[in-house]
Design a protein around this motif. Structure first.
Motif, mmCIF file in Angstrom:
data_model
loop_
_atom_site.group_PDB
_atom_site.id
_atom_site.type_symbol
_atom_site.label_atom_id
_atom_site.label_comp_id
_atom_site.label_asym_id
_atom_site.label_seq_id
_atom_site.Cartn_x
_atom_site.Cartn_y
_atom_site.Cartn_z
ATOM 1 N N THR A 241 0.839 -1.201 0.000
ATOM 2 C CA THR A 241 0.000 0.000 0.000
ATOM 3 C C THR A 241 0.872 1.247 0.000
ATOM 4 O O THR A 241 2.048 1.205 0.351
ATOM 5 C CB THR A 241 -0.932 0.054 1.230
ATOM 6 O OG1 THR A 241 -0.138 0.125 2.412
ATOM 7 C CG2 THR A 241 -1.852 -1.154 1.280
ATOM 8 N N ILE A 242 0.257 2.346 -0.396
ATOM 9 C CA ILE A 242 0.918 3.646 -0.309
ATOM 10 C C ILE A 242 0.017 4.586 0.475
ATOM 11 O O ILE A 242 -1.196 4.405 0.529
ATOM 12 C CB ILE A 242 1.220 4.249 -1.695
ATOM 13 C CG1 ILE A 242 -0.067 4.514 -2.485
ATOM 14 C CG2 ILE A 242 2.200 3.397 -2.466
ATOM 15 C CD1 ILE A 242 0.116 5.417 -3.681
ATOM 16 N N SER A 243 0.628 5.580 1.074
ATOM 17 C CA SER A 243 -0.117 6.664 1.720
ATOM 18 C C SER A 243 -0.275 7.772 0.702
ATOM 19 O O SER A 243 0.651 8.049 -0.075
ATOM 20 C CB SER A 243 0.643 7.191 2.935
ATOM 21 O OG SER A 243 0.798 6.181 3.887
ATOM 22 N N THR A 244 -1.445 8.400 0.707
ATOM 23 C CA THR A 244 -1.707 9.480 -0.240
ATOM 24 C C THR A 244 -2.316 10.677 0.468
ATOM 25 O O THR A 244 -2.834 10.567 1.578
ATOM 26 C CB THR A 244 -2.691 9.033 -1.345
ATOM 27 O OG1 THR A 244 -3.997 8.861 -0.785
ATOM 28 C CG2 THR A 244 -2.236 7.753 -2.012
ATOM 29 N N ARG A 245 -2.262 11.803 -0.196
ATOM 30 C CA ARG A 245 -3.017 12.998 0.172
ATOM 31 C C ARG A 245 -3.783 13.367 -1.080
ATOM 32 O O ARG A 245 -3.200 13.498 -2.169
ATOM 33 C CB ARG A 245 -2.119 14.162 0.597
ATOM 34 C CG ARG A 245 -1.257 13.891 1.818
ATOM 35 C CD ARG A 245 -2.075 13.635 3.065
ATOM 36 N NE ARG A 245 -1.250 13.387 4.227
ATOM 37 C CZ ARG A 245 -0.815 12.203 4.637
ATOM 38 N NH1 ARG A 245 -1.113 11.123 3.952
ATOM 39 N NH2 ARG A 245 -0.097 12.071 5.721
ATOM 40 N N GLU A 246 -5.095 13.518 -0.939
ATOM 41 C CA GLU A 246 -5.913 13.785 -2.116
ATOM 42 C C GLU A 246 -7.201 14.482 -1.719
ATOM 43 O O GLU A 246 -7.633 14.398 -0.578
ATOM 44 C CB GLU A 246 -6.209 12.499 -2.878
ATOM 45 C CG GLU A 246 -6.820 11.399 -2.026
ATOM 46 C CD GLU A 246 -6.829 10.048 -2.711
ATOM 47 O OE1 GLU A 246 -7.665 9.862 -3.624
ATOM 48 O OE2 GLU A 246 -6.006 9.185 -2.341
ATOM 49 N N ALA A 247 -7.771 15.186 -2.664
ATOM 50 C CA ALA A 247 -9.059 15.837 -2.467
ATOM 51 C C ALA A 247 -10.114 15.024 -3.191
ATOM 52 O O ALA A 247 -9.876 14.487 -4.267
ATOM 53 C CB ALA A 247 -9.029 17.264 -3.011
ATOM 54 N N THR A 248 -11.286 14.933 -2.573
ATOM 55 C CA THR A 248 -12.382 14.198 -3.183
ATOM 56 C C THR A 248 -13.556 15.138 -3.435
ATOM 57 O O THR A 248 -13.655 16.188 -2.815
ATOM 58 C CB THR A 248 -12.849 13.041 -2.269
ATOM 59 O OG1 THR A 248 -13.330 13.600 -1.042
ATOM 60 C CG2 THR A 248 -11.718 12.069 -1.996
ATOM 61 N N THR A 249 -14.414 14.742 -4.335
ATOM 62 C CA THR A 249 -15.590 15.555 -4.639
ATOM 63 C C THR A 249 -16.864 14.841 -4.211
ATOM 64 O O THR A 249 -17.943 15.135 -4.686
ATOM 65 C CB THR A 249 -15.658 15.898 -6.136
ATOM 66 O OG1 THR A 249 -15.647 14.695 -6.883
ATOM 67 C CG2 THR A 249 -14.498 16.782 -6.540
ATOM 68 N N THR A 250 -16.716 13.892 -3.318
ATOM 69 C CA THR A 250 -17.872 13.213 -2.733
ATOM 70 C C THR A 250 -17.774 13.341 -1.224
ATOM 71 O O THR A 250 -16.720 13.658 -0.685
ATOM 72 C CB THR A 250 -17.909 11.721 -3.121
ATOM 73 O OG1 THR A 250 -16.700 11.097 -2.687
ATOM 74 C CG2 THR A 250 -18.066 11.557 -4.620
ATOM 75 N N GLY A 251 -18.843 13.091 -0.537
ATOM 76 C CA GLY A 251 -18.807 13.166 0.923
ATOM 77 C C GLY A 251 -18.589 14.577 1.402
ATOM 78 O O GLY A 251 -19.296 15.495 1.014
ATOM 79 N N ASP A 252 -17.581 14.764 2.229
ATOM 80 C CA ASP A 252 -17.328 16.059 2.844
ATOM 81 C C ASP A 252 -16.512 17.012 1.980
ATOM 82 O O ASP A 252 -16.220 18.122 2.397
ATOM 83 C CB ASP A 252 -16.620 15.877 4.182
ATOM 84 C CG ASP A 252 -17.509 15.223 5.218
ATOM 85 O OD1 ASP A 252 -18.741 15.370 5.103
ATOM 86 O OD2 ASP A 252 -16.973 14.581 6.125
ATOM 87 N N ASP A 253 -16.116 16.590 0.789
ATOM 88 C CA ASP A 253 -15.333 17.449 -0.117
ATOM 89 C C ASP A 253 -14.114 18.038 0.571
ATOM 90 O O ASP A 253 -13.907 19.237 0.608
ATOM 91 C CB ASP A 253 -16.194 18.581 -0.686
ATOM 92 C CG ASP A 253 -17.337 18.064 -1.534
ATOM 93 O OD1 ASP A 253 -17.250 16.928 -2.012
ATOM 94 O OD2 ASP A 253 -18.303 18.807 -1.713
ATOM 95 N N LYS A 254 -13.272 17.187 1.114
ATOM 96 C CA LYS A 254 -12.091 17.646 1.834
ATOM 97 C C LYS A 254 -10.840 16.968 1.303
ATOM 98 O O LYS A 254 -10.898 15.903 0.704
ATOM 99 C CB LYS A 254 -12.220 17.306 3.321
ATOM 100 C CG LYS A 254 -13.348 18.037 4.009
ATOM 101 C CD LYS A 254 -13.403 17.639 5.464
ATOM 102 C CE LYS A 254 -14.536 18.359 6.171
ATOM 103 N NZ LYS A 254 -14.674 17.957 7.539
ATOM 104 N N ALA A 255 -9.694 17.576 1.558
ATOM 105 C CA ALA A 255 -8.423 16.920 1.319
ATOM 106 C C ALA A 255 -8.181 15.970 2.482
ATOM 107 O O ALA A 255 -8.372 16.338 3.638
ATOM 108 C CB ALA A 255 -7.307 17.943 1.206
#
Length: 134
Positions: free
Chosen positions: A97-111
């Protein structure tokens, strides 16, 4: 201080479809820039990388802005990108696995910080890339 709007949209994609702009620049005491929809994944990655213009996932997957790299050369804050779909920062390795930092456009819309399997990213067509000049 609020950093979101109570306007008539339900999520990032809905706001964009209603003519709002990507971004949420804190230019007022309320913490919310009127008419903006927050950041999508490419806005988050491009902003963190210091680009002065909004780049989409197609841009971030192009040789104009990034170069393909081998997994053996990966460094923190290289990106995995799937043109037309999603982009994320690589922030660490834990074997399969890898660790990531990402923004999503579903749910709470947070990084957010996520854990992704390398096999998932590969099977979904993500490419590993590094910003030109980094």
């Amino acid at each position: 201080m609020t950093t979101h709007s109570s306007s008539s949209w339900t999520n990032f994609k809905d706001a964009i479809s209603k003519g709002k702009f990507a971004g949420n620049v804190n230019t007022s005491t309320s913490g919310y820039q009127s008419g903006t929809a927050g950041l999508d994944c490419s806005g988050f990655v491009g902003g963190a990388a210091g680009f002065t213009a909004k780049l989409g996932t197609y841009d971030l997957a192009s040789s104009t802005y990034t170069a393909t790299i081998a997994p053996s050369s990966i460094q923190i804050y290289d990106i995995y990108v799937k043109a037309g779909d999603h982009v994320l920062f690589y922030t660490g390795d834990a074997g399969t696995t890898i660790s990531t930092r990402e923004a999503t456009t579903t749910g709470d819309d947070k990084a957010k910080a996520y854990s992704r399997t390398k096999s998932f990213l590969s099977s979904q067509g993500y490419s590993l890339r590094r910003f030109n000049g980094f």
